[in-house]
Scaffold this motif. Structure first.
Motif, PDB file in Angstrom:
ATOM      1  N   GLN A  88      53.763  35.100  41.945  1.00  0.00           N
ATOM      2  CA  GLN A  88      52.831  36.192  41.751  1.00  0.00           C
ATOM      3  C   GLN A  88      51.942  35.924  40.540  1.00  0.00           C
ATOM      4  O   GLN A  88      50.740  36.181  40.578  1.00  0.00           O
ATOM      5  CB  GLN A  88      53.601  37.500  41.571  1.00  0.00           C
ATOM      6  CG  GLN A  88      52.723  38.733  41.606  1.00  0.00           C
ATOM      7  CD  GLN A  88      53.544  40.003  41.597  1.00  0.00           C
ATOM      8  OE1 GLN A  88      54.700  40.005  41.205  1.00  0.00           O
ATOM      9  NE2 GLN A  88      52.959  41.101  42.018  1.00  0.00           N
TER      10      GLN A  88
ATOM     11  N   ALA B 271      42.505  41.987  40.690  1.00  0.00           N
ATOM     12  CA  ALA B 271      43.636  42.915  40.628  1.00  0.00           C
ATOM     13  C   ALA B 271      43.838  43.610  41.973  1.00  0.00           C
ATOM     14  O   ALA B 271      44.974  43.817  42.413  1.00  0.00           O
ATOM     15  CB  ALA B 271      43.402  43.943  39.529  1.00  0.00           C
ATOM     16  N   ARG B 272      42.748  43.937  42.632  1.00  0.00           N
ATOM     17  CA  ARG B 272      42.846  44.595  43.935  1.00  0.00           C
ATOM     18  C   ARG B 272      43.384  43.641  45.002  1.00  0.00           C
ATOM     19  O   ARG B 272      44.153  44.028  45.883  1.00  0.00           O
ATOM     20  CB  ARG B 272      41.479  45.144  44.346  1.00  0.00           C
ATOM     21  CG  ARG B 272      41.021  46.314  43.485  1.00  0.00           C
ATOM     22  CD  ARG B 272      39.529  46.592  43.639  1.00  0.00           C
ATOM     23  NE  ARG B 272      39.181  47.052  44.974  1.00  0.00           N
ATOM     24  CZ  ARG B 272      37.926  47.309  45.360  1.00  0.00           C
ATOM     25  NH1 ARG B 272      36.913  47.147  44.488  1.00  0.00           N
ATOM     26  NH2 ARG B 272      37.674  47.724  46.579  1.00  0.00           N
TER      27      ARG B 272
ATOM     28  N   CYS C 107      45.449  41.081  44.426  1.00  0.00           N
ATOM     29  CA  CYS C 107      46.870  40.859  44.152  1.00  0.00           C
ATOM     30  C   CYS C 107      47.721  42.080  44.506  1.00  0.00           C
ATOM     31  O   CYS C 107      48.914  41.949  44.778  1.00  0.00           O
ATOM     32  CB  CYS C 107      47.072  40.500  42.677  1.00  0.00           C
ATOM     33  SG  CYS C 107      46.417  38.873  42.248  1.00  0.00           S
ATOM     34  N   SER C 108      47.115  43.254  44.506  1.00  0.00           N
ATOM     35  CA  SER C 108      47.862  44.466  44.867  1.00  0.00           C
ATOM     36  C   SER C 108      48.033  44.610  46.372  1.00  0.00           C
ATOM     37  O   SER C 108      48.720  45.501  46.844  1.00  0.00           O
ATOM     38  CB  SER C 108      47.158  45.713  44.304  1.00  0.00           C
ATOM     39  OG  SER C 108      45.930  45.942  44.970  1.00  0.00           O
TER      40      SER C 108
ATOM     41  N   GLU D 108      45.349  44.843  48.663  1.00  0.00           N
ATOM     42  CA  GLU D 108      44.234  45.497  49.359  1.00  0.00           C
ATOM     43  C   GLU D 108      43.596  44.497  50.323  1.00  0.00           C
ATOM     44  O   GLU D 108      43.175  43.404  49.924  1.00  0.00           O
ATOM     45  CB  GLU D 108      43.212  45.995  48.337  1.00  0.00           C
ATOM     46  CG  GLU D 108      42.143  46.888  48.933  1.00  0.00           C
ATOM     47  CD  GLU D 108      41.281  47.568  47.876  1.00  0.00           C
ATOM     48  OE1 GLU D 108      40.180  48.039  48.226  1.00  0.00           O
ATOM     49  OE2 GLU D 108      41.703  47.622  46.706  1.00  0.00           O
TER      50      GLU D 108
END
Length: 544
Positions: free
Chosen positions: A314, A331-332, A334-335, A337
């Motif tokens: 990760q 960030a989006r 990796c989350s 989305e």
């Protein structure tokens, strides 16, 4: 509470457990002549408990009569799992009246996982000898309790009084379930085990020594695409690619003979196969355990690694995303989305082209050309991306594209790109000084436009954060219709400049033809001091 039929006391079955096959064996098995008529009630019980006996014997009425006062709870259901009768012991055990059971589907009283086992057994049409089998059955108190059970198929001559009067009554298959209450400790332990299996987010699998699936929890259903009903009772090889399945039986045999196995109590990475044929990586760990009554199982988990990443993975993925996408977009990603698309009503885009790059590439070696381009673009990256509020979008050949005002709002987006152009000129000047032997001095041509843009990520392999809209087209045309060494901007960009010193650098340039927008007025710098009306007109004609 009455039984389904009236039974005289003198015909009551001997009060010993029908649940035990040994008890049934105590009856003296009568000689049965198919032509001698209906078998008597006292003769029927041991015959039914005999798994080898499948000849049509009696009607449903006689079957219910036989088991009315049997000490074990007995439920009969048809091939559609519809309950046909339940004896008085069932009423006492479950707390339901017969009228509440008869005609209902078994699934209304049996848990989903237990229903899977029951269907499998009823389809096999055999007397099950495994007393460590358990059913989770709903009681009148509204909770599922655990019972040991046996299931036996029986062919009968008629289901209704009308059919029994026919000369040749139709044959029907019914299933008899014999229930026995477990002690409280065992019942609680079984309920807890079942709950833990179903609550687990890990796919838990269990198979017999012959490879037959015995445990297949809800997480397994989600991972592999098969339902528990489809999986249980099937050889586990259906979850394996052909290359692995071919040797599976050998692996089991070797372990049972030697106690050594390459998977047992070891974590391994293997491939598995889903119902739709997709092959995917799994993290696998299995153990060999005795679940009781001498019935060992291979039990373990098979976690889908395609959707599972370690903390280290990760971190690596996040670091890579930060290099490819803007920080907020990374960030989006990796989350998790999946679709990233944003609209920005006011932003600016800059295109920069190295003038004469194609001609220069024919005069120097390919290695030096790539090294030269890397020096220029790397200089742009470290000079502007680390110090100004801009985002690098992409490079295309010798073209370098950046933007400002997205993904986060920034009011000074137009001025920030003008500042970027100045710094990029400084980088190029340093490169020219380090390469005095070049056939000609390198120059840059810039174009900027401002307005609404759509931003998002496209592609699964080598995904790209890109921009779309008329603003992108005009910014590209500002560069292509520009002049070497100068910065040309659209009227929208000029109006967006908040720094008066920046505005003072630009001069009106009229009648520039832009494909897709027609003839427009632009604003351009005159850093070289050679920009005249004639050169402007020539540039317009050349690029139009």
């Amino acid at each position: 509470m009455g039984t389904i039929c009236s039974v005289p006391q003198q015909n009551k079955v001997n009060e010993e457990s029908l649940f035990s096959p040994s008890s049934a064996a105590r009856y003296s098995k009568p000689k049965h002549d198919p032509n001698a008529g209906v078998v008597s009630t006292s003769e029927l019980v041991p015959l039914i408990m005999d798994s080898s006996f499948q000849e049509p014997l009696v009607s449903l009425h006689q079957l219910a009569f036989t088991f009315s006062f049997a000490p074990s709870a007995v439920i009969a259901f048809d091939t559609q799992q519809r309950i046909l009768f339940a004896n008085s012991s069932t009423e006492k055990l479950l707390g339901f009246r017969q009228s509440q059971l008869i005609g209902k589907h078994m699934k209304e009283f049996v848990s989903n996982q237990s229903m899977v086992h029951l269907r499998k057994m009823s389809r096999a049409m055999i007397l099950t000898q495994h007393t460590d089998r358990h059913l989770h059955v709903l009681t009148s108190e509204g909770v599922h309790d655990v019972f040991s059970f046996k299931v036996k198929s029986q062919v009968i001559s008629s289901l209704t009084a009308h059919e029994s009067r026919l000369a040749a009554p139709p044959k029907h298959t019914v299933f008899l379930v014999f229930l026995q209450k477990l002690n409280q400790d065992t019942s609680t332990a079984m309920l807890l085990k079942d709950k833990l299996l179903q609550l687990s987010t890990l796919p838990i699998l269990g198979a017999s020594e012959t490879g037959i699936m015995e445990i297949f929890n809800e997480a397994s259903e989600q991972t592999f695409g098969w339902t528990a009903e489809e999986a249980i009772g099937t050889n586990v090889k259906f979850l394996m690619p052909e290359k692995l399945a071919k040797y599976h039986d050998q692996f089991i045999t070797k372990y049972l003979l030697t106690g050594r196995g390459r998977v047992i109590d070891k974590m391994r990475q293997e491939n598995a196969i889903k119902k739709d044929g997709t092959v995917f990586p799994v993290e696998l760990k299995m153990s060999y355990v005795d679940v009781g009554k001498g019935k060992p199982l291979f039990v373990g988990y098979a976690r889908d690694r395609s959707s599972f990443i370690t903390k280290n993975e990760q971190t690596q993925r996040a670091a890579l995303a930060d290099k490819i996408f803007p920080a907020s977009i990374a960030a989006r990603v990796c989350s998790g989305e999946e679709v990233i698309c944003d609209y920005h009503d006011h932003a600016s885009l800059l295109f920069c082209d190295i003038v004469g790059y194609t001609a220069l590439s024919n005069k120097i070696s390919a290695h030096r050309m790539v090294k030269l381009l890397d020096d220029i673009f790397s200089g742009f990256d470290t000079t502007i991306l680390d110090t100004l509020n801009v985002e690098k979008l992409k490079t295309m050949g010798d073209c370098y594209m950046i933007g400002s005002g997205f993904p986060g709002e920034f009011k000074e987006h137009a001025s920030e790109l003008v500042n970027s152009a100045f710094k990029m000129m400084e980088v190029l000047e340093e490169v020219n000084q380090k390469n005095p032997d070049l056939p000609n001095k390198l120059m840059l041509r810039f174009g900027i436009s401002s307005g609404p843009v759509v931003c998002g990520i496209v592609g699964k392999r080598k995904p790209l954060y890109d921009t779309w809209g008329a603003t992108v087209n005009i910014a590209s045309r500002m560069e292509s219709t520009g002049v070497p060494g100068e910065l040309q901007i659209s009227k929208e960009t000029y109006d967006s400049l908040t720094n008066p010193e920046h505005k003072a650098l630009f001069h009106l340039r009229e009648g520039v033809f832009v494909k897709g927008a027609g003839t427009i007025n632009t604003f351009i710098t005159n850093f070289t001091g050679h920009l005249t009306t004639a050169t402007c007109t020539a540039a317009v004609k050349r690029h139009g």
